[in-house]
Design a protein around this motif. Structure first.
Motif, PDB file in Angstrom:
ATOM      1  N   ARG A 103      -0.609 -31.476  -2.619  1.00 33.57           N
ATOM      2  CA  ARG A 103      -1.053 -30.083  -2.636  1.00 33.57           C
ATOM      3  C   ARG A 103       0.099 -29.106  -2.913  1.00 33.57           C
ATOM      4  N   GLU A 163      -7.549 -19.354 -10.961  1.00 34.71           N
ATOM      5  CA  GLU A 163      -8.330 -19.546  -9.742  1.00 34.71           C
ATOM      6  C   GLU A 163      -8.953 -20.943  -9.697  1.00 34.71           C
ATOM      7  N   ARG A 223      -8.162 -23.990  -6.932  1.00 36.62           N
ATOM      8  CA  ARG A 223      -9.213 -24.664  -6.158  1.00 36.62           C
ATOM      9  C   ARG A 223      -8.983 -26.181  -6.151  1.00 36.62           C
ATOM     10  N   TRP A 226      -6.855 -14.660  -1.079  1.00 31.97           N
ATOM     11  CA  TRP A 226      -6.608 -16.045  -1.441  1.00 31.97           C
ATOM     12  C   TRP A 226      -5.616 -16.715  -0.492  1.00 31.97           C
ATOM     13  N   ASN A 228      -5.893 -27.105  -4.077  1.00 34.28           N
ATOM     14  CA  ASN A 228      -6.161 -27.057  -2.642  1.00 34.28           C
ATOM     15  C   ASN A 228      -6.795 -28.346  -2.134  1.00 34.28           C
ATOM     16  N   GLN A 229      -7.311 -29.171  -3.042  1.00 36.25           N
ATOM     17  CA  GLN A 229      -7.900 -30.454  -2.660  1.00 36.25           C
ATOM     18  C   GLN A 229      -6.962 -31.634  -2.941  1.00 36.25           C
ATOM     19  N   GLU A 269      -0.381 -18.605   2.595  1.00 35.50           N
ATOM     20  CA  GLU A 269       0.318 -17.399   2.151  1.00 35.50           C
ATOM     21  C   GLU A 269       1.477 -17.716   1.223  1.00 35.50           C
ATOM     22  N   THR A 314      -5.725 -16.868   2.645  1.00 39.37           N
ATOM     23  CA  THR A 314      -6.397 -17.517   3.777  1.00 39.37           C
ATOM     24  C   THR A 314      -6.770 -18.961   3.467  1.00 39.37           C
ATOM     25  N   PRO A 315      -7.479 -19.241   2.368  1.00 40.02           N
ATOM     26  CA  PRO A 315      -7.818 -20.648   2.113  1.00 40.02           C
ATOM     27  C   PRO A 315      -6.658 -21.470   1.568  1.00 40.02           C
ATOM     28  N   PHE A 316      -5.727 -20.841   0.853  1.00 33.91           N
ATOM     29  CA  PHE A 316      -4.709 -21.609   0.150  1.00 33.91           C
ATOM     30  C   PHE A 316      -3.343 -21.600   0.829  1.00 33.91           C
TER      31      PHE A 316
END
Length: 327
Positions: free
Chosen positions: A102, A89, A93, A126, A96-97, A132, A128-130
């Protein structure tokens, strides 16, 4: 960077194996940025999320192209190393930045997740932010770790095509490529000798677009590939087993021949996808019988194989790689 090292006067020395951002003090801006990336990678390997964040913080303002590039690279290296260290995780994170890197960071993180890593607490959340597709790739790798090389292949309790695909890889391995034996393993657990992690490897291919299959759902597989999702459980198991056979490098083209006339299109396509890339004396004749097939996917795969003689190792990727719809 080689040019910078060669032409700086005097050329500043980069700290060997930097572990802290303070090790980068006093370096020229370009070398300091590279040093911060090295710190992020080193602290990622040590599963130190806070230190990775601190190493990348200098460039997170992204005030110009220079800062943006090095921020992306820093999060990329830190993220993939955190994933390799089992901090999935935390690694995601940072991925994702990673901006322009990416997608590659998610792919690297997926490939490097160790067997000891904990799963994401909620796979769907997960997404949703990263994204599908990125999370589905990680999910495929996590299930791969739960099965392949472990010496046990029992039908998964979780209803997931990723789990079925990973089960099939190990079932085929334990059955030495015998698909009937592997299929029987769905109702009775198979067991055998485990493989050490460094030998948990196999044959795989990258996804590509074939005219006629654009809207068919697919499932990510280990190694960055994709397989067709079955329309029901039995079909999905058969597709997963065919992919498992392809993954096992000792399995030849003959294993796929019985499935070439299968009435289920996705099973047939999978068999043809794999058959066409493997050495076979009868490949040319078999493929020529398919170039006038009423199924456009079969025609496209057969025609491409004949044009590029893919069974001789001259693989061609018809069309362009693309994102595929999730099942």
């Amino acid at each position: 960077m080689i040019w910078l090292l060669a032409c700086a006067e005097p050329a500043p020395e980069l700290v060997a194996n930097p572990e802290r951002v303070t090790d980068c003090t006093g370096l020229d801006p370009q070398l300091r940025a590279l040093c911060h990336v090295q710190v992020a990678a080193a602290r990622g390997r040590a599963a130190d999320f806070a230190a990775v964040t601190g190493a990348c913080a200098l460039y997170d303002g992204r005030v110009d192209d220079f800062d943006e590039l090095w921020a992306d690279e820093c999060h990329f290296r830190g993220g993939e190393e955190l994933a390799r260290a089992g901090q999935l995780e935390d690694g995601l994170r940072h991925c994702n930045q990673a901006g322009r890197f990416r997608k590659f960071c998610f792919a690297h993180a997926a490939w490097q997740v160790p067997p000891t890593a904990e799963p994401l607490a909620d796979w769907e959340a997960w997404a949703t932010p990263f994204g599908e597709r990125e999370v589905e790739t990680i999910r495929a790798r996590w299930w791969f770790n739960q099965y392949f090389g472990t010496g046990t292949a029992a039908a998964p309790k979780v209803d997931s095509p990723h789990a079925r695909g990973a089960w099939a890889l190990e079932a085929v391995r334990l059955c030495a490529g015998d698909l009937d034996c592997a299929r029987a393993g769905w109702t009775r657990a198979l067991s055998g000798d485990p493989l050490p992690p460094e030998r948990r490897l196999g044959r795989y291919d990258l996804p590509f677009e074939v005219p006629g299959d654009e809207d068919v759902p697919t499932v990510p597989t280990f190694g960055g590939g994709q397989r067709y999702a079955g329309t029901d459980l039995a079909e999905d198991i058969d597709i997963a087993l065919l992919e498992g056979a392809y993954f096992r490098e000792s399995v030849g083209a003959g294993a796929f021949v019985p499935y070439l006339p299968d009435p289920r299109p996705r099973v047939r396509w999978t068999a043809l996808h794999r058959y066409r890339t493997l050495p076979s004396e009868g490949a040319e004749g078999t493929l020529r019988t398919m170039v006038d097939d009423p199924d456009p996917v079969v025609r496209a795969l057969a025609s491409d194989a004949l044009q590029y003689r893919t069974w001789e190792g001259k693989k061609n990727l018809p069309g362009l790689k693309k994102e595929r719809p999730a099942p």
